[in-house]
Design an enzyme around this catalytic site. Structure first.
Site, PDB file in Angstrom:
ATOM      1  N   ASP A  98       0.853  -1.188   0.000  1.00 43.91           N
ATOM      2  CA  ASP A  98       0.000   0.000   0.000  1.00 43.91           C
ATOM      3  C   ASP A  98       0.890   1.240   0.000  1.00 43.91           C
ATOM      4  O   ASP A  98       1.722   1.406   0.897  1.00 43.91           O
ATOM      5  CB  ASP A  98      -0.862  -0.030   1.278  1.00 43.91           C
ATOM      6  N   ASP A 195      -3.057   4.644  -2.259  1.00 43.28           N
ATOM      7  CA  ASP A 195      -4.087   5.220  -1.407  1.00 43.28           C
ATOM      8  C   ASP A 195      -4.495   6.624  -1.887  1.00 43.28           C
ATOM      9  O   ASP A 195      -3.631   7.460  -2.167  1.00 43.28           O
ATOM     10  CB  ASP A 195      -3.508   5.314   0.022  1.00 43.28           C
ATOM     11  N   GLU A 250      -6.452   3.813  -5.882  1.00 44.19           N
ATOM     12  CA  GLU A 250      -7.748   3.941  -5.218  1.00 44.19           C
ATOM     13  C   GLU A 250      -8.437   5.139  -5.863  1.00 44.19           C
ATOM     14  O   GLU A 250      -8.036   6.282  -5.658  1.00 44.19           O
ATOM     15  CB  GLU A 250      -7.575   4.155  -3.711  1.00 44.19           C
ATOM     16  N   HIS A 323     -11.412  -3.020   3.282  1.00 45.19           N
ATOM     17  CA  HIS A 323     -11.317  -2.645   4.698  1.00 45.19           C
ATOM     18  C   HIS A 323     -12.025  -1.323   5.026  1.00 45.19           C
ATOM     19  O   HIS A 323     -12.088  -0.945   6.187  1.00 45.19           O
ATOM     20  CB  HIS A 323      -9.836  -2.538   5.079  1.00 45.19           C
ATOM     21  N   ASP A 324     -12.541  -0.627   4.018  1.00 45.61           N
ATOM     22  CA  ASP A 324     -13.211   0.656   4.253  1.00 45.61           C
ATOM     23  C   ASP A 324     -14.732   0.578   4.168  1.00 45.61           C
ATOM     24  O   ASP A 324     -15.410   1.596   4.326  1.00 45.61           O
ATOM     25  CB  ASP A 324     -12.766   1.678   3.195  1.00 45.61           C
TER      26      ASP A 324
HETATM   27  O1  TEU Z   1      -9.410   5.495   1.975  1.00 52.13           O
HETATM   28  C1  TEU Z   1      -9.859   6.649   1.367  1.00 52.13           C
HETATM   29  C2  TEU Z   1     -11.144   7.121   1.787  1.00 52.13           C
HETATM   30  O2  TEU Z   1     -11.526   8.189   1.453  1.00 52.13           O
HETATM   31  C3  TEU Z   1     -11.867   6.267   2.714  1.00 52.13           C
HETATM   32  O3  TEU Z   1     -11.504   6.821   3.930  1.00 52.13           O
HETATM   33  C4  TEU Z   1     -13.324   6.290   2.547  1.00 52.13           C
HETATM   34  O4  TEU Z   1     -13.832   7.447   1.990  1.00 52.13           O
HETATM   35  C5  TEU Z   1     -13.861   6.179   3.894  1.00 52.13           C
HETATM   36  O5  TEU Z   1     -13.427   4.951   4.396  1.00 52.13           O
HETATM   37  C6  TEU Z   1     -15.298   6.239   3.897  1.00 52.13           C
HETATM   38  O6  TEU Z   1     -15.634   6.366   5.193  1.00 52.13           O
HETATM   39  C7  TEU Z   1      -8.056   5.313   2.157  1.00 52.13           C
HETATM   40  C8  TEU Z   1      -7.823   4.081   2.989  1.00 52.13           C
HETATM   41  O7  TEU Z   1      -8.290   2.968   2.292  1.00 52.13           O
HETATM   42  C9  TEU Z   1      -8.464   4.283   4.325  1.00 52.13           C
HETATM   43  O8  TEU Z   1      -8.404   3.135   5.115  1.00 52.13           O
HETATM   44  C10 TEU Z   1      -7.759   5.420   4.993  1.00 52.13           C
HETATM   45  O9  TEU Z   1      -8.394   5.744   6.195  1.00 52.13           O
HETATM   46  C11 TEU Z   1      -7.723   6.668   4.120  1.00 52.13           C
HETATM   47  O10 TEU Z   1      -7.420   6.404   2.760  1.00 52.13           O
HETATM   48  C12 TEU Z   1      -6.649   7.611   4.596  1.00 52.13           C
HETATM   49  O11 TEU Z   1      -5.393   7.099   4.299  1.00 52.13           O
END
Ligand code: TEU
Length: 549
Positions: A98, A195, A250, A323-324
């Site tokens: 990542d 990311d 992403e 994971h999000d």
């Molecule tokens: O996610 C990007 C992001 O915008 C997410 O936070 C998403 O919008 C959010 O989960 C919705 O609630 C990436 C990573 O995958 C995430 O785990 C990180 O928290 C974020 O970036 C910051 O690095």
């Protein structure tokens, strides 16, 4: 269409802290992943994407990195990483890391220096200002500009205040990023998931946002800044082009019209992105905490549109959770009566669309949302901040609790369920970093492997099926019955074959109509134990792949 290994590959995302704990400290580690490589090989995936494993104070579960060249202590050592990488390669599996370079941790040395004084050589590594430059909000609540005592100035953080945004306008920052990418690629890793990559170029006039329309702010202001394509081309030229590496962005904030700009093979930026369009279908304007009902017609429309817009030049990652987001079977399926059928149906969808499928750990056994009985069990900074905000405003927590059960990222972050032992076999520790989903007593890998009709074996079979039917990777796509909310029906074809995929997204039997080819179909894959009634009917959550002619 150009053929490539990374188009044919299937990616499996591991959330390392929740995969397998081998030290008994309640936290997953690299050696745990090494132990399970044969498991992944048997399943049939090709590439493993590891969520961050780097040194980090862990404010946002490792997405706040304090040293890009070091491993988080709780996960192991660089030696453990080398062992993991070598063992994976020996088994023919690739490892993708990542790349989190929109921001660092505030404990990264660059920021520690940067905040010291206005003339510090690292000052320009971040965005500093004597006053707040805009009304921007952070993803995790509150202002995106944080006051810092040392120099009486504000710095920008689109995520938590411990995640200051890097200033990509500064060529030194870009060079630092390229150097660290070389460091890992030279070690032999096979690429990067990037990311929030559309956020690295900022609108430097920092236009104010409509604070009641956070989704609009993400799409129109926080992403796709004026120099994004220039930066990505430079990264490609300086780093990616020198390796046979996978690059998966992403694609937050990227719509179907912009997708091709990022992934058109002639533009030499990224190989693929995964967009958020279908992930925000059930979000209202206020974002994920403002949910609205999901509509299958909109979902299908998005897949159709992206397929058309990317054409033969662009490429996509296909995913339904990570994971999000909540667990896909709880969000798009029926995680009660039809958990098994609907998990298999979603697997069928993921593995029969054009694009590189990205699976998330636990989907292969149909893991579900967790619905923690106490709000205190949620560990995610996003949820904790939201709860604190509600409490501070004296708002009722009951409504919020319902929404949290539905959308919390922790739904997908509970430990992998290996067996019916304490913590689902994830850890021998009494306390784990996050509680397990209590349904590990029935939903677990050991049970799945004992039952030939399990979701796990369906995945294994579908992975083989995709490998032996490249039409699903590269072929054309045509949809039928676009306007129905109940079924999703499409044809995939090329010179090698012609196939029909039929998916029933409801709890009742549905009729399939208006399809000429329907008379000459033969079943190839079916998610029920007994053959389909006939090709005009789909039982609840039934998925069938037919060959035509
Ligand atoms: O996610 C990007 C992001 O915008 C997410 O936070 C998403 O919008 C959010 O989960 C919705 O609630 C990436 C990573 O995958 C995430 O785990 C990180 O928290 C974020 O970036 C910051 O690095």
């Amino acid at each position: 269409m150009t053929r490539a290994w990374w188009k044919e590959a299937v990616v499996y995302q591991i959330y390392p802290r929740s995969f397998l704990d081998t030290t008994g400290d309640g936290f997953g580690d690299l050696n745990g992943i090494t132990q399970k490589l044969d498991y992944l090989k048997d399943l049939g995936i090709d590439v493993i994407w590891l969520s961050p494993i780097f040194a980090s104070p862990d404010d946002d579960n490792g997405y706040d990195i304090s040293d890009y060249r070091d491993i988080m202590e709780k996960m192991g050592t660089m030696e453990d990483f080398d062992t993991l990488l070598n063992s994976a390669h020996e088994k023919g599996l690739k490892i993708v890391l990542d790349l989190v370079v929109n921001h660092t941790s505030d404990e990264h040395n660059w920021f520690v220096e940067s905040r010291k004084s206005k003339d510090n050589p690292y000052r320009d590594y971040y965005f500093w200002s004597d006053e707040k430059r805009s009304n921007w909000l952070s993803f995790f609540g509150g202002d995106a500009w944080e006051h810092d005592e040392a120099t009486n100035s504000y710095y920008l953080h689109l995520f938590s205040k411990k995640q200051p945004d890097l200033n990509w306008e500064n060529p030194k920052v870009r060079q630092e990023v390229y150097d660290l990418m070389h460091f890992w690629l030279k070690k032999g890793i096979d690429g990067f998931r990037m990311d929030v990559i559309p956020m690295i170029s900022k609108y430097l006039d920092f236009p104010d946002i409509d604070t009641n329309n956070f989704v609009g702010a993400i799409n129109d202001v926080y992403t796709n800044g004026p120099r994004i394509h220039e930066f990505l081309r430079e990264m490609n030229e300086e780093v990616l082009s020198k390796y046979d590496a996978l690059s998966m962005g992403e694609g937050i904030g990227i719509n179907a019209d912009q997708g091709l700009m990022y992934t058109d093979e002639d533009r030499k930026e990224l190989q693929m992105i995964y967009h958020f369009d279908h992930m925000s279908l059930d979000w209202g304007k206020g974002g994920k905490f403002d949910p609205k009902p999901f509509k299958l017609t909109e979902f299908k429309y998005l897949f159709r549109t992206w397929h058309e817009k990317l054409g033969d030049k662009g490429w996509l990652t296909v995913f339904l959770d990570n994971h999000d987001f909540p667990r896909m079977v709880s969000r798009f399926g029926n995680d009660q009566q039809y958990r098994v059928e609907s998990a298999k149906l979603l697997c069928t969808l993921l593995l029969t669309l054009r694009g590189t499928p990205c699976l998330y750990q636990g989907s292969e056994i149909g893991m579900t949302n967790v619905n923690f009985p106490s709000l205190d069990q949620y560990e995610d900074i996003e949820i904790r901040n939201k709860i604190a905000e509600h409490k501070a405003l004296g708002k009722d927590l009951k409504e919020l609790e319902k929404v949290i059960h539905q959308i919390a990222r922790d739904n997908a972050r509970t430990p992998m369920q290996w067996n019916d032992q304490p913590n689902g076999g994830f850890s021998t520790s009494e306390k784990t970093w996050i509680d397990s989903n209590p349904n590990f007593d029935t939903i677990n890998v050991e049970n799945a492997l004992k039952d030939k009709s399990s979701i796990w074996y369906y995945y294994q079979n579908m992975l083989k099926f995709r490998k032996s039917h490249k039409t699903f990777v590269y072929g054309e796509y045509k949809e039928y019955m676009e306007d129905t909310e109940s079924v999703y029906v499409y044809k995939r074809w090329d010179g090698d074959g012609e196939y029909m995929v039929m998916l029933n997204f409801t709890d009742i039997t549905q009729e399939v109509v208006d399809i000429q080819e329907i008379r000459s179909l033969k079943v190839l894959v079916n998610n029920y134990k007994t053959p389909p009634i006939n090709s005009l009917y789909l039982r609840p959550w039934e998925a069938v792949v037919y060959t035509i002619g």
